[in-house]
Structures are given as structure tokens and as C-alpha cells.
Design an enzyme around this catalytic site. Structure first.
Site, mmCIF file in Angstrom:
data_model
loop_
_atom_site.group_PDB
_atom_site.id
_atom_site.type_symbol
_atom_site.label_atom_id
_atom_site.label_comp_id
_atom_site.label_asym_id
_atom_site.label_seq_id
_atom_site.Cartn_x
_atom_site.Cartn_y
_atom_site.Cartn_z
ATOM 1 N N ASN A 182 0.493 -1.424 0.130
ATOM 2 C CA ASN A 182 -0.047 0.184 0.014
ATOM 3 C C ASN A 182 1.085 1.408 0.010
ATOM 4 O O ASN A 182 0.598 2.417 -0.185
ATOM 5 C CB ASN A 182 -0.759 0.256 1.008
ATOM 6 C CG ASN A 182 -0.412 -0.077 2.647
ATOM 7 O OD1 ASN A 182 0.554 -0.154 2.260
ATOM 8 N ND2 ASN A 182 -1.156 0.533 3.742
ATOM 9 N N GLU A 283 4.687 -2.503 12.921
ATOM 10 C CA GLU A 283 3.754 -1.521 11.705
ATOM 11 C C GLU A 283 2.063 -2.798 11.380
ATOM 12 O O GLU A 283 2.042 -3.126 10.065
ATOM 13 C CB GLU A 283 4.210 -0.303 11.694
ATOM 14 C CG GLU A 283 3.294 0.585 11.464
ATOM 15 C CD GLU A 283 2.239 0.203 9.980
ATOM 16 O OE1 GLU A 283 0.888 0.664 10.046
ATOM 17 O OE2 GLU A 283 2.450 1.330 9.172
ATOM 18 N N CYS A 317 -3.074 2.075 7.273
ATOM 19 C CA CYS A 317 -3.748 0.460 8.273
ATOM 20 C C CYS A 317 -4.410 1.877 9.431
ATOM 21 O O CYS A 317 -4.859 1.946 10.322
ATOM 22 C CB CYS A 317 -2.299 0.573 8.647
ATOM 23 S SG CYS A 317 -1.105 -0.808 7.693
ATOM 24 N N GLU A 492 7.817 4.092 14.489
ATOM 25 C CA GLU A 492 8.977 4.918 12.960
ATOM 26 C C GLU A 492 8.615 6.169 13.075
ATOM 27 O O GLU A 492 7.430 6.753 13.080
ATOM 28 C CB GLU A 492 9.000 3.880 11.468
ATOM 29 C CG GLU A 492 8.912 2.686 12.119
ATOM 30 C CD GLU A 492 8.519 1.498 10.360
ATOM 31 O OE1 GLU A 492 7.709 1.755 9.805
ATOM 32 O OE2 GLU A 492 9.054 0.267 10.593
HETATM 33 C C1 SIN Z 1 0.424 2.552 5.975
HETATM 34 O O1 SIN Z 1 -1.358 2.089 6.180
HETATM 35 O O2 SIN Z 1 0.755 1.359 6.652
HETATM 36 C C2 SIN Z 1 1.071 3.855 6.121
HETATM 37 C C3 SIN Z 1 0.460 5.047 6.151
HETATM 38 C C4 SIN Z 1 0.987 6.155 6.890
HETATM 39 O O3 SIN Z 1 2.313 6.045 6.856
HETATM 40 O O4 SIN Z 1 0.536 6.860 6.419
#
Ligand code: SIN
Length: 513
Positions: A182, A283, A317, A492
Site C-alpha cells: 500500500n 506496524e 493501516c 517509525e
Molecule cells: C500504512 O498504512 O501502513 C502507513 C500509512 C502512513 O504512513 O501514512
């Protein structure tokens, strides 16, 4: 090592470089970073078996190209290369590492447009978002080029005069990285930037859906002057991925494993790492609540939800997953949201001008989203708009709003990963918090309120690693990104992103007279 029959038209440019018709047709100016081989120890290498696997464009099913289908043998070679490189890389000065990261950042910026186009072809995300991701991704390289020089130690007060006690930070060693489709660029730079800054070397296994973006980053790392073996990329099909992942977690030469992806896979990796007591960064999935209180600016809340939901077609996520709206503003919010979705979403191939919602990553994910909606509706939720597959192609889903959703319905229980907004009406703040926290996930959360006491009360009470307050877009290189509960371990980005790549070494200086 090419398989022309897989591509249709293939233009050979270099042993490892191929431009398929799909790539040439989309304005990629530079072929140099389109690789089909893995990158190990500074060499572009084919799979030992000679096998390739195809990568398809989710917008139209076209084969974008094929890459090496690697397994344990090549993974071991990459780990060995990273281990050898570590012996010298960890002795470089922070200033040297900072300069190389900065050069990597400069090259990513220079090739932004091509990197973005390549990403659209393999991930399906709209071009405007892909450009945004390249900027987001390069920001981690820039940030960690700066942070590299700010890794400090401590001097503590010794309890006896004959000793001095000091803590220094040392790099953990080889870091394995397993990254998702993604965010094919930013999830690599967020990890590799921190690792390299700390003095670690890395082996990256990108998602099988989006390996080209990872290989392009490796090409630019090489051009930046990052020494052979410091960054390695092992590509593998879905079938070979478990074996590659297992070795990345079990090899005694690997010091830590860093993963972004589903909670299910994260738990598996956590288990595999237990045997070798590896450092781990996870994550994982979320199930973000998005709460709109009576005191909210409805206009701002709608704008925030449009971003928090439709970024990458809901496949992040931190996407807003459960929308809770207080009864006093529910109807007004729903009407404004429907209007915004109707006016602002344009579904289609991410390469087309004006498109804001691309396809889901593959047909399996589309089926999953369709099923979640069908089951939620079968349990009594109402479809305000959308609700089914979109006519734009095999992997597209209609932007959807569902109301009357309750906690026991599938759209509230699971991370949807699609452009679907399930809404529940609530009466009290206490009720909203109870619903919001009734999940084993705790990555992102969002709420809208103009009441200062409520803002603090709710910010303190939401069980999540990150909370957007009157804001739907919370990501940045400068912030500590990560979750609690089953959403992950570690952070992170920000200065804290370096912590997991270092260990504290205690030095005791004795015999002082
Ligand atoms: C993710 O969906 O894993 C990362 C999303 C983000 O860094 O904004």
C-alpha cells in the site's frame, strides 16, 4: 534472465533492465531504474532458479513486468552480503552516513515523476497520491540524514569514585525489512533511512504486488554511493514469500526484523523471531475510530474524513474505519458527507487526470470488501450510497456510505481496507469512547470537537498510538508512527524511529584513582 513471452513487447536495455509496453506507454522517461532482478551485495542478480513472476496493474490487469522469484538461497546471499557490509558500514562516521542518505534523498526527488508513475502502474493509486507518497518517502531519507548526526549517548553519575559510567548507542547489525504494497516506497524509506542512519545494513523483501518501486529505490541507493551490501532487495512471489520471511526471522546473522502489514502476518513473524530473541518492529493493522462530537465543525469533520478514508482507496493501516457521529449533528454530517463523496470522488485508472479513487490491490481484496459490505447490510445496516463493485474494472469498488452500523457488524469489527464508510449514531461521550476502545487494535484514531476540555478528555482516553484531533491526515516523517495493543510494537519516523536500530551499550571505566 528475461521471459519475453510473459510481457508481450519487451525492450531489453540492460541485463537487468526491461521496459514493457505498459511502462513505455505511461511516460516513464528513465528506464534505468526499472529492474527485474534482485539487488544483492551491489549486484543485480536473477533468481537461482531463473524463474520470474509477473506484476500486474490492478487498474486493468495488464502485466507491468516480471521480477526474479527468489527463495532461501538468494535470501541467505543477501543476509551474508548485509552481514559483511555491516563490518565496515558501522565504522563509518555519522557525517558520512548522513551525506549518503542526503544524496539518496536528492536522487529520489530528482526522479520523483518517474517513481510516481511506476508506483501507479503496480499499485493502482492515483498519480497525485503516488507523487505525494514519493515526497513522503523521500522525507524519511532527508529526516534520517539529519538525525544520523544526533544519536547521542549518556554519562551517568557513578556511585563510586573509582568508576565512570557511560552509555553509548551502537547499531544492532543486519535488519530484515518486510514491506507492504500500500506504500511501496515510503514504508521502505521509513525503515531503511533509520537503519542506515544508525549504522545498520538491511535486506528488504518488498510486497510481491509492488517490487518495482523497491528495485528503483535500490538503483538510486547505488547511484547515491551507498556501498554494496548496505541495502539489498530480495524479490519473491506469494508462493516463495513464507520461506524468505522465515529465513529473515531465523538467521543468526539477522539482528532485527521490521514489518509493516497485517496483524496476522505480524504475529507469525513475532513468533518466528522469538526463537532467536530478535529485535522486532511491527506496524500492523488498525481499526481506527473517527468520532464527530456535537461541538465539532461539521465542515472540517467531513473534509477530514474524506482524507482519512479515501487516501489510497481506504487501503491504509490508519484509514478511518468506524465512524461515530453524535446524534445532534448526525443528519447534518451525513448530508454533507454524501455531497462531498458525490462531488469529490472520481473512480478510475490512477493514470487518468482527475481520478481520486483507484482500484483495490487485487481481485481477492475486492471480493473481501464486497463481502464485508454484503454481510453488514444483511445484518441491518442501510446503504446511503454505493455498496457494490464499480464498473471501472475488475478491482474497483464504489465509494460507499452505510448507516445504522453497530459494533457487532463486520464493517465495524474488521479493518475494511476499501472505500467504505460505516456510520453509527451515538448519544454520549462515554458511549463513543466505549465503542471506540472496544477493539484489540490501537493504531490511529480521530475525533472532531471544538470543546477544549472534551479535546483533552478524549485525547487522553482513546486507546491508540496516534490521534488526529480536528485533523484527518496525521502522517509525516517528523512524527512517531506506531500502535498499541495488536497494532504493533515500536515507532517509525521521528527521532524515536532510530531507537529500534540501536542498542544501549554500557561502558564502565574502572580503576580510577
Ligand atoms: C500504512 O498504512 O501502513 C502507513 C500509512 C502512513 O504512513 O501514512
Amino acid at each position: 534472465m528475461t521471459a519475453p513471452s510473459l510481457f508481450g513487447t519487451v525492450l531489453r536495455l540492460h541485463k537487468s533492465r526491461v521496459l514493457t509496453a505498459a511502462l513505455r506507454g505511461h511516460g516513464l522517461r528513465f528506464a534505468s531504474f526499472v529492474h527485474q532482478e534482485g539487488y544483492i551485495g551491489g549486484q543485480w542478480v536473477p533468481a537461482a532458479s531463473g524463474k520470474l513472476f509477473p506484476v500486474t496493474n490492478p487498474a486493468n490487469g495488464e502485466v507491468v513486468g516480471s521480477v526474479a522469484d527468489m527463495g532461501e538461497e538468494e535470501t541467505q546471499a543477501a543476509i551474508d552480503a548485509a552481514h559483511t557490509a555491516f563490518q565496515t558500514w558501522h565504522k563509518t562516521t555519522a557525517k558520512e552516513r548522513s551525506g549518503l542518505l542526503r544524496q539518496w534523498y536528492n536522487l529520489v526527488e530528482e526522479h520523483k515523476e518517474d517513481l510516481a508513475r511506476l508506483m501507479v502502474l503496480e499499485s493502482g493509486k492515483p498519480l497525485v497520491e503516488a507523487r505525494g507518497e514519493i515526497s513522503y518517502g523521500s522525507a524519511f531519507l532527508e529526516w534520517y540524514s539529519e538525525e544520523a548526526r544526533r544519536i547521542y549517548g549518556e554519562v551517568v553519575q557513578s556511585p563510586v569514585t573509582s568508576k565512570e559510567m557511560v552509555f553509548i548507542r551502537r547499531p544492532i547489525g543486519v535488519a530484515s525489512m518486510i514491506t507492504p504494497w500500500n506504500f511501496p516506497n515510503a514504508m521502505i524509506t521509513r525503515k531503511a533511512g533509520a537503519a542506515l542512519a544508525a549504522g545498520c545494513t538491511c535486506v528488504v523483501k518488498p510486497a510481491e504486488d509492488t517490487p518495482f518501486s523497491a528495485l528503483a529505490l535500490a538503483e538510486l541507493a547505488e547511484k547515491a554511493g551507498i556501498p554494496p551490501g548496505v541495502v539489498n532487495v530480495v524479490t519473491a512471489s506469494r508462493g516463495n514469500t513464507p520461506a524468505v520471511g522465515n529465513l529473515m526471522c531465523s538467521s543468526p546473522k539477522v539482528a532485527g526484523v521490521f514489518f509493516t502489514g497485517s496483524t496476522g502476518v505480524g504475529k507469525l513473524l513475532y513468533n518466528q523471531c522469538a526463537q532467536g530473541v530478535k529485535r522486532i518492529g511491527l506496524e500492523l493493522g488498525g481499526n481506527a475510530p473517527f468520532i464527530v462530537f456535537n461541538s465539532a465543525s461539521v465542515k472540517d469533520a467531513v473534509a477530514g474524513l474524506m482524507v482519512a478514508k479515501f487516501r489510497n482507496a481506504g487501503q491504509t493501516c490508519i484509514s478511518a474505519n468506524r465512524v461515530l457521529v453524535q446524534e445532534g449533528v448526525h443528519d447534518q454530517f451525513l448530508a454533507a458527507l454524501k455531497e462531498a463523496v458525490e462531488q469529490q470522488t472520481v473512480v478510475g485508472d490512477g493514470m487518468k487526470d482527475g481520478v481520486t479513487v483507484g482500484p483495490l490491490i487485487n481481485a481477492a481484496q475486492l471480493k473481501r470488501v464486497e463481502k464485508i459490505v454484503q454481510e453488514t447490510v444483511a445484518c441491518g445496516a442501510q446503504v446511503v450510497m454505493g455498496g457494490s463493485v464499480h464498473s471501472a474494472g475488475e478491482c474497483f469498488f464504489q465509494p460507499t456510505i452505510l448507516t445504522g452500523v453497530t459494533e457487532d457488524m463486520r464493517a465495524f469489527k474488521e479493518e475494511i481496507f476499501g472505500p467504505v464508510i460505516p456510520i453509527k449514531k451515538f448519544e454520549t461521550e462515554e458511549e463513543a469512547l466505549k465503542t471506540a476502545n472496544a477493539t484489540q487494535h490501537g493504531l490511529a484514531s480521530y475525533f472532531y470537537s471544538q470543546d477544549v476540555s472534551q479535546v483533552w478528555r478524549v485525547a487522553r482516553s482513546l486507546e491508540a498510538g496516534m490521534t488526529g484531533i480536528n485533523e484527518g491526515l496525521i502522517s509525516a516523517a517528523e512524527v512517531a508512527f506506531g500502535g498499541i495493543k495488536e497494532s504493533g510494537i515500536g515507532r517509525e519516523g521521528s527521532k524515536h524511529g532510530i531507537d529500534d536500530y540501536t542498542y544501549i551499550k554500557y561502558l564502565c571505566f574502572g580503576g580510577i584513582n
